[in-house]
Design a protein around this motif. Structure first.
Motif, short mmCIF file in Angstrom:
data_model
loop_
_atom_site.label_atom_id
_atom_site.label_comp_id
_atom_site.label_asym_id
_atom_site.label_seq_id
_atom_site.Cartn_x
_atom_site.Cartn_y
_atom_site.Cartn_z
N VAL A 241 0.82 -1.21 0.00
CA VAL A 241 0.00 0.00 0.00
C VAL A 241 0.86 1.27 0.00
O VAL A 241 0.70 2.13 -0.89
CB VAL A 241 -1.00 -0.02 1.18
CG1 VAL A 241 -1.72 1.31 1.31
CG2 VAL A 241 -2.00 -1.16 0.99
N PRO A 242 1.77 1.46 0.95
CA PRO A 242 2.59 2.68 0.90
C PRO A 242 3.53 2.74 -0.30
O PRO A 242 3.85 3.84 -0.79
CB PRO A 242 3.38 2.67 2.22
CG PRO A 242 3.29 1.28 2.73
CD PRO A 242 2.03 0.68 2.19
N GLN A 243 3.97 1.59 -0.80
CA GLN A 243 4.85 1.61 -1.98
C GLN A 243 4.09 2.05 -3.23
O GLN A 243 4.59 2.87 -4.02
CB GLN A 243 5.47 0.23 -2.17
CG GLN A 243 6.53 -0.10 -1.12
CD GLN A 243 6.94 -1.55 -1.11
OE1 GLN A 243 6.31 -2.41 -1.74
NE2 GLN A 243 8.00 -1.87 -0.38
N LEU A 244 2.88 1.54 -3.43
CA LEU A 244 2.09 2.00 -4.57
C LEU A 244 1.75 3.48 -4.42
O LEU A 244 1.78 4.23 -5.40
CB LEU A 244 0.81 1.16 -4.70
CG LEU A 244 -0.16 1.59 -5.80
CD1 LEU A 244 0.51 1.62 -7.17
CD2 LEU A 244 -1.38 0.68 -5.82
N MET A 402 9.59 -0.32 6.80
CA MET A 402 8.69 0.51 6.00
C MET A 402 8.44 1.88 6.63
O MET A 402 7.82 2.74 6.01
CB MET A 402 7.35 -0.22 5.82
CG MET A 402 7.43 -1.41 4.87
SD MET A 402 8.03 -0.95 3.23
CE MET A 402 6.82 0.28 2.73
N VAL A 403 8.92 2.10 7.85
CA VAL A 403 8.66 3.36 8.55
C VAL A 403 9.16 4.57 7.76
O VAL A 403 8.44 5.58 7.66
CB VAL A 403 9.25 3.32 9.97
CG1 VAL A 403 9.30 4.72 10.59
CG2 VAL A 403 8.42 2.40 10.85
N PRO A 404 10.38 4.56 7.16
CA PRO A 404 10.82 5.74 6.41
C PRO A 404 9.88 6.09 5.25
O PRO A 404 9.61 7.27 4.99
CB PRO A 404 12.21 5.35 5.90
CG PRO A 404 12.68 4.30 6.85
CD PRO A 404 11.46 3.54 7.24
N THR A 405 9.38 5.07 4.55
CA THR A 405 8.46 5.32 3.43
C THR A 405 7.17 5.94 3.93
O THR A 405 6.66 6.92 3.35
CB THR A 405 8.17 4.00 2.68
OG1 THR A 405 9.40 3.44 2.22
CG2 THR A 405 7.24 4.23 1.51
N ILE A 406 6.62 5.39 5.00
CA ILE A 406 5.36 5.91 5.54
C ILE A 406 5.54 7.33 6.07
O ILE A 406 4.70 8.21 5.84
CB ILE A 406 4.84 4.97 6.65
CG1 ILE A 406 4.46 3.62 6.04
CG2 ILE A 406 3.65 5.58 7.38
CD1 ILE A 406 4.20 2.53 7.05
N LYS A 407 6.66 7.57 6.74
CA LYS A 407 6.90 8.91 7.28
C LYS A 407 6.99 9.95 6.17
O LYS A 407 6.50 11.08 6.30
CB LYS A 407 8.19 8.89 8.12
CG LYS A 407 8.39 10.15 8.94
CD LYS A 407 9.49 9.97 9.97
CE LYS A 407 9.59 11.19 10.87
NZ LYS A 407 10.58 11.00 11.95
N ARG A 408 7.60 9.56 5.04
CA ARG A 408 7.73 10.50 3.93
C ARG A 408 6.36 10.79 3.32
O ARG A 408 6.06 11.92 2.93
CB ARG A 408 8.68 9.94 2.87
CG ARG A 408 8.87 10.87 1.68
CD ARG A 408 9.99 10.42 0.78
NE ARG A 408 10.06 8.97 0.68
CZ ARG A 408 9.23 8.23 -0.05
NH1 ARG A 408 8.25 8.82 -0.72
NH2 ARG A 408 9.37 6.93 -0.11
N LEU A 409 5.49 9.78 3.23
CA LEU A 409 4.15 10.01 2.70
C LEU A 409 3.37 10.98 3.58
O LEU A 409 2.67 11.87 3.08
CB LEU A 409 3.40 8.67 2.60
CG LEU A 409 3.91 7.68 1.55
CD1 LEU A 409 3.19 6.34 1.70
CD2 LEU A 409 3.75 8.23 0.13
N ILE A 410 3.49 10.81 4.89
CA ILE A 410 2.82 11.73 5.82
C ILE A 410 3.36 13.15 5.65
O ILE A 410 2.60 14.12 5.59
CB ILE A 410 3.00 11.24 7.27
CG1 ILE A 410 2.34 9.87 7.47
CG2 ILE A 410 2.42 12.25 8.26
CD1 ILE A 410 2.73 9.19 8.77
#
Length: 515
Positions: A241-244, A402-410
């Motif tokens: 989900v966060p990658q897409l 996956m935390v860095p990816t999610i943090k960047r999306l936020i």
């Protein structure tokens, strides 16, 4: 000494024993456990160096130029079908008076290899033209969103033991139009004519193929261009989900010459996710200890031998496996289990302690989706043997954090909600809390109960800087829409309305839900 022949053979035997014990199990749980065991084996064989660890902690999805080739992949690529051809006139065994439109079929995402992804799409029975669009992704990696997401969780139908269908009162298409995507190729009805694709798959290609799918699908359903769009999922969907979402946000800003349609991504909503291999292991074991599955003595040995970092070695591995779980469903430790077939060949639940839940439902779904008439109605290849999870995929790339990816999306303004069924031990609430803490976001709304329209506590919720929201779902396992369908729908409603689920239920909510 780590790396000796005796150590390696012992660790290999132990891990293979775990894999073989679940070899006949096609569930998402077995698939995720096999995946995590495989990664643990790789770590045991080669301790990460300091450079490796630094690389693992970085965000490999941060550079938008990584996806610069996607416009060329999308340009002029035939989707492989049409909306009219994909219309489902009726599924075998469906109940009467179905009041929504259904579609399914293939979308070509790589013409050279003949890679085609299968989807099942249900419109809302109420005001479909004004409702948002949700893409649902099951995890695994390598498990079917059709068999699990649509048929066992949040789709409009559930499969009965006799092969007929019944309506799911709490289907998510009450609130949105929902696509269930079988991804990557090799899962469910999705396939590639170049079978080497099954040996080279991983997180990046899965995300890129899903993006190409969406671009081509929107060409087939142009009325959904510009519609509010959300991505939802669970389990290994913590990667998908966060990658897409990262690919979509990058491509929406891409300045290349071949302008692609802007996908109106509004947010992501995913549950019981795998976010951090090490913290997931710690959360799994701490959850089992706190719920009485692991003794105090065994837990003390785990704490004495494990740091839950890449430096953990064989003593930690032994301590973490030196206890008996018994025949429980690790996806919901309080749920009944499906027992082995009786003499007449039928599966049966160990008890009826959870009204409305049947732990044997997969054993109805698999023969249903392999029925020739059902395949024809779905426009699926009739020579495909459908299974819930694929054993044919060799997973090649997957970040452990996956935390860095999610943090960047936020940080980039995307609405991000994570929810967690609190009876799941595999991707537990405990583990997810560790990862949420690693986001290092300030709390803006403190942890409190939220309620369903019938005034029950549905779970607990907390909101953070940037609008990030973390919620628990009370008395739910890993598959939240299966174990607590009403509560999952209430939480989805709050997410789509962009407001926290209430500390009390307004009368307007009761009318919205028909309660």
């Amino acid at each position: 000494m780590r790396g000796t022949t005796a150590f390696f053979l012992l660790s290999l035997a132990f891990l293979l024993g775990t894999l073989l014990a679940t070899a006949a199990d096609v569930s998402q749980e077995a698939q995720l456990i096999k995946f995590m065991s495989s990664r643990a084996l790789k770590r045991l064989r080669s301790r990460p160096t300091a450079a490796n660890e630094a690389e693992e902690e970085s965000d490999p999805w941060a550079d938008p130029d990584t996806f610069a080739h996607l416009p060329e992949r999308c340009k002029g690529l035939p989707s492989g079908g049409s909306k009219l051809a994909d219309r489902i006139l009726g599924l075998p065994g469906q109940p009467p008076r179905v009041n929504f439109r259904q579609y399914s079929g293939y979308v070509t995402v790589n013409e050279e290899h003949g890679r085609e992804l299968f989807y099942y799409f249900v419109e809302s029975p109420y005001g479909a033209a004004s409702k948002p669009l949700i893409l649902w992704l099951n995890g695994g990696p390598g498990c079917s969103s059709l068999g699990y997401g649509a048929m066992e969780e949040l789709g409009p139908f559930r499969v009965n033991p006799d092969g007929t269908l019944r309506r799911n009162k709490y289907s998510w298409n009450n609130l949105a139009n929902v696509i269930f995507l079988e991804s990557p190729a090799g899962v469910g009805f999705s396939f590639s004519r170049n079978t080497t694709d099954y040996d080279t798959v991983g997180d990046r290609r899965t995300a890129e193929d899903a993006y190409v799918f969406l671009v081509k699908w929107l060409e087939r359903f142009p009325e959904y261009k510009g519609r509010d769009f959300y991505i939802a999922g669970e389990s290994y969907g913590g990667h998908y989900v966060p990658q897409l979402a990262t690919v979509i946000m990058s491509m929406n800003r891409f300045p290349g010459p071949a302008l692609l349609p802007r996908i109106n991504l509004q947010g992501i909503f995913f549950g019981n996710p795998l976010l951090d291999d090490y913290l997931n292991g710690k959360g799994y074991l701490e959850f089992l200890w706190s719920h009485g599955v692991i003794s105090d003595e065994a837990w003390a040995r785990i704490l004495a031998n494990c740091t839950f970092t890449p430096s953990d070695d064989w003593p930690c591995f032994v301590a973490a496996h030196a206890f008996q779980k018994g025949n429980i469903d690790r996806y919901n430790i309080y749920a009944p289990v499906c027992l082995t077939p009786s003499k007449n060949g039928t599966f049966y639940p160990s008890s009826d302690s959870m009204p409305g839940y049947d732990p044997c439902s997969y054993h109805y779904v698999e023969p249903y989706l392999n029925n020739h008439a059902v395949k024809s109605a779905l426009h699926a290849r009739v020579d495909t043997k459908w299974t819930g999870c694929s054993d044919d995929l060799a997973w090649n790339d997957a970040p452990e954090f996956m935390v860095p990816t999610i943090k960047r999306l936020i940080k980039n303004g995307l609405k991000v909600w994570i929810y967690s069924g609190d009876f799941d031990s595999v991707c537990s609430l405990t583990a997810t809390r560790f990862s949420v803490n690693d986001l290092n976001l300030a709390i803006t709304s403190k942890w409190r109960p939220w309620y369903t329209p019938d005034s029950e506590v549905g779970g607990y919720v907390q909101q953070y800087q940037g609008g990030f929201t973390f919620a628990s779902v009370r008395a739910a396992g890993h598959l939240v829409p299966t174990f607590q369908p009403k509560r999952s729908l209430v939480l989805l409603y709050s997410f789509l309305k962009n407001m926290l689920p209430p500390a009390d239920i307004p009368d307007s909510w009761r009318s919205d839900f028909g309660f």
